[in-house]
Design an enzyme around this catalytic site. Sequence first.
Site, PDB file in Angstrom:
ATOM      1  N   ASP A 242       0.844  -1.193   0.000  1.00 14.50           N
ATOM      2  CA  ASP A 242       0.000   0.000   0.000  1.00 14.50           C
ATOM      3  C   ASP A 242       0.881   1.245   0.000  1.00 14.50           C
ATOM      4  OD1 ASP A 242      -2.329   1.852   0.747  1.00 14.50           O
ATOM      5  OD2 ASP A 242      -3.298  -0.112   0.762  1.00 14.50           O
ATOM      6  N   HIS A 291      -3.503   6.081   3.698  1.00 16.23           N
ATOM      7  CA  HIS A 291      -4.262   4.891   3.325  1.00 16.23           C
ATOM      8  C   HIS A 291      -3.581   3.605   3.806  1.00 16.23           C
ATOM      9  CE1 HIS A 291      -5.830   1.869   0.370  1.00 16.23           C
ATOM     10  NE2 HIS A 291      -6.922   2.625   0.375  1.00 16.23           N
ATOM     11  N   SER A 568     -11.226  -0.817   0.110  1.00  7.81           N
ATOM     12  CA  SER A 568      -9.899  -0.777   0.724  1.00  7.81           C
ATOM     13  C   SER A 568      -9.964  -1.113   2.204  1.00  7.81           C
ATOM     14  CB  SER A 568      -9.286   0.616   0.583  1.00  7.81           C
ATOM     15  OG  SER A 568      -8.692   0.802  -0.662  1.00  7.81           O
TER      16      SER A 568
END
Length: 924
Positions: A242, A291, A568
């Site tokens: 990620d 994120h 996600s």
Amino acid sequence: MPRSRPRRRVALAVVPVLLGAALAGSGTATGQPAGSEQTAEAPIRLVSGEFFPGRLPAPRVRALAAGERGGYLVQFAGAIREDWKAGLLGAGAEIVDYIPENAYRVRMNPGQAARVASLPGVHWVGRFQPAWKVTADARAEITEGKPAVYEVRAEAGADPSAVAAAARGTGAVVTETGDGGLLLAATPAQATSVAGIEGVAVVDGFRVHERHNEHAAGTIMRGEQAYARGYDGSTQVVAVADTGFGGGTAATGHPDVPASRVVAIRDWPSEDIPDCADARPDGAQDVDSGHGTHVAVSAVGDGMADGRGKAAAHGARLVFQAVEDHIDMFGSCASYGDGYYLLGIPIDLGLLFQQAYDDGARIHANSWGSDSAGAYTEDSRYADKFSNEHRDMLITFSAGNAGVDADANGVIDPRSVGAPGTAKNVLTVGASENGKAASPCDPALTYQAQGAAERATMGNRSCAQAGGQNVIPTWGDWWSSDYPVNPLRSDRQTGNAQQLAAFSSRGPTTDGRIKPDIVAPGSWISSGYSDMHQQQYDGTVNPATGLAQDDGYGFPLNDDYKYFSGTSMSNPLAAGGAAVVRDYYKKHHGIDATSALVRGTIVNSATDLLDENNDGVNDNDFPIPNIHEGWGLVNLDKATAGTARHVDEGAGLATGGVTEHRVRVTPGSPFKVTLAYTDREAATTAARSLVNDLDLEVVSPSGVVYRGNGFAGGWSRTGTTADTANNLENVFIQAPGEGDWTVRVRGRNVPFGPQTFALVMDGRVAAATNEMLRNPGFEYGPAADWAGKTSVITNSTARPAHEGSWWARFGGTGRKGTETLHQDVPVPGNATAVAVSYWVRVDTAETTTTGQYDKLQLRVLSTSGTVLGTLGTVSNLDASGAYVQKTHDLSAYKGQTIRLAWVASEDSSKQTTFAVDSTSVRWS
């Protein structure tokens, strides 16, 4: 230019399309069919179109020199048998890919092609055409008429350097990426020329990957029950690829993932792409969206002191791979704009997975992808390839956030699942709603929300002014054009754990496969907040953008946790759940479960959601399997309850192979059977991605057959056909009858065998009885395990089989004669009980009611042939036209190896047929 939204399907202007003479196959030289075994011609199914090869006109493709190897298509007369495949390899062909129906893409020279054309089973041989190598995305780029970036892959057996050199010869700018991969900055004419290079497997459009941007794991996914049993992922390593992880080191990642549980943090710096992107690598820190930190803590975080934010796999260790950097976009990519992108992800995803695998990870979580409208892409292929070659690693992908109601009918539209989530062997995760209606925020925060929609929702108030509570918007509040009508428009984004999140991408795939596989909570998920450039908490901004880090949805909970929504967020929760399931198999069964077994267990134990269409009523309008939730919500309580029986990758099946397992089922709960297997990667030019086709059948004690994925109202039904699309099949019986059930797996078409598989069988299922007979239901055909007159084993439809297709036919001639079928059986000396059973059907033309003219006896012999006894006899007097079960005790023969023999005798008068099926010798 590269795109991230679905592309229109248009004809390729420069490379000919399938529906024309330019794409004709050449046969071996003339375009005529080869061989003589084809009874009904099957079509070739490619992404670019469907056609019958024997009907193609003359080709337009460069002729090969006598010894030059090039691409050919070889179609067989039916499902590909091992002896046909062996003949092809023996002729010198290199197999590249399977192409539906019943065909291989191969590399060979013209002389070898001529020999292949004469092989048994071969229907057609022809040159593989350049236009067949071009995907729909690449066709759209070429038709647009502008320079663009393409992905090109060399086919197996070709020289990647030679392919790269030939591509440069067209004038294109070429970057080699590993494993035969190329990035091409090319004009439409150059891309078309590259498709014509021998050794090029595919020309695809280049995609920029997107991010698929608390109590959810413990309560909604029932992770607390698994943890209470001791299953917390502590035997497992989970990898996350990620954006970055906190400050970029184990010590600065996140306080709830201590450094002692961080195996490694690996940076994948982005590289420049000609005519597209200049990279500005900044290491593994998470400075922009935060994120990656959010995802990693969802997967393995141990949560706050009060339990909020605790991951299901809070005992697992972490491998983090940072793949995001700041990118200056220009040229063909200028429309993207400068910013942070996941360009550290390699073209060959296997390189990413291999690094994590070498670090010990056996679960790999990926909350990113590209919108592909359900298409199987090169990313999908790379994911499937690695999975197939590393069957003990389960790779998970988010389904995407492309769920919209474009036709304004109040229901999310189909076919939006993204790639690589369209891969067959990965666990693809959609998003359900979080069950919490309230999402508190830090009342010390005095700034206005970062986004315009958030400010409107909050009434232009800070968290402090709102009393420490975020206001939960509806889907229409933030995305009115995506959700223009009710019930979606007015539905709150969180608060009903039985609902799907509106944004979650829907299936099926373009070839009709069920995706997503399962769902997990993905709306307003509270998880890790990267300690980099946090607004108000540290007062710094990111020098690359001049902005603070994204603080999530609404306002953050505190300086360690913020809210995000997306698949996600659901994907790492499911990945953590997968780690718990693998932990369960390690601790409870002492095995390192394969990805097929973990995937099968998660699907088998999933719970059908009750409000898939977001209408606010828990009425189960769309029972499983469906395009919204796949097979349902992850349920770790059921997955780790220890009630299921499993088979994990035993002996594989070839075309025509069959294997059976029998279990004793007691009524009282549903009987659920899942078949999962890791299939070979597909050709991205093929219209159907399933390569090896296994079929699941479950047979009741009375002989009723249920086939995999034949569902109505959420439960299996009879009378369905075999599934030819999915490598995950289910049979769920709502109210099973008591008795012995047969779970059968068939190899319908296995061009790359043998194909192994996993089975999960749950319900009130007793330990499988100890079956001593081999090929007891005769489903392996006459050549397997039986001796004597094996030709009595038949799949004739003159009489029905008791179950399956094969049975043993004795007599039926009306002529004097004797037939014997036997098998040697070792009877365990420690058996408490042992018995032989079989089903027999008798029909006769005899009219007598007193004379036994024709008989079938079951005898016990020594292995040398001495008769030790006769267990039972049926005759023409027992004719009824229906199968009847016979059972005989074998306890007298414990500790001996005996020969069980069916002996049929018929006189010279009228026929009597004895049909025998479903034989068994079991002990306890």
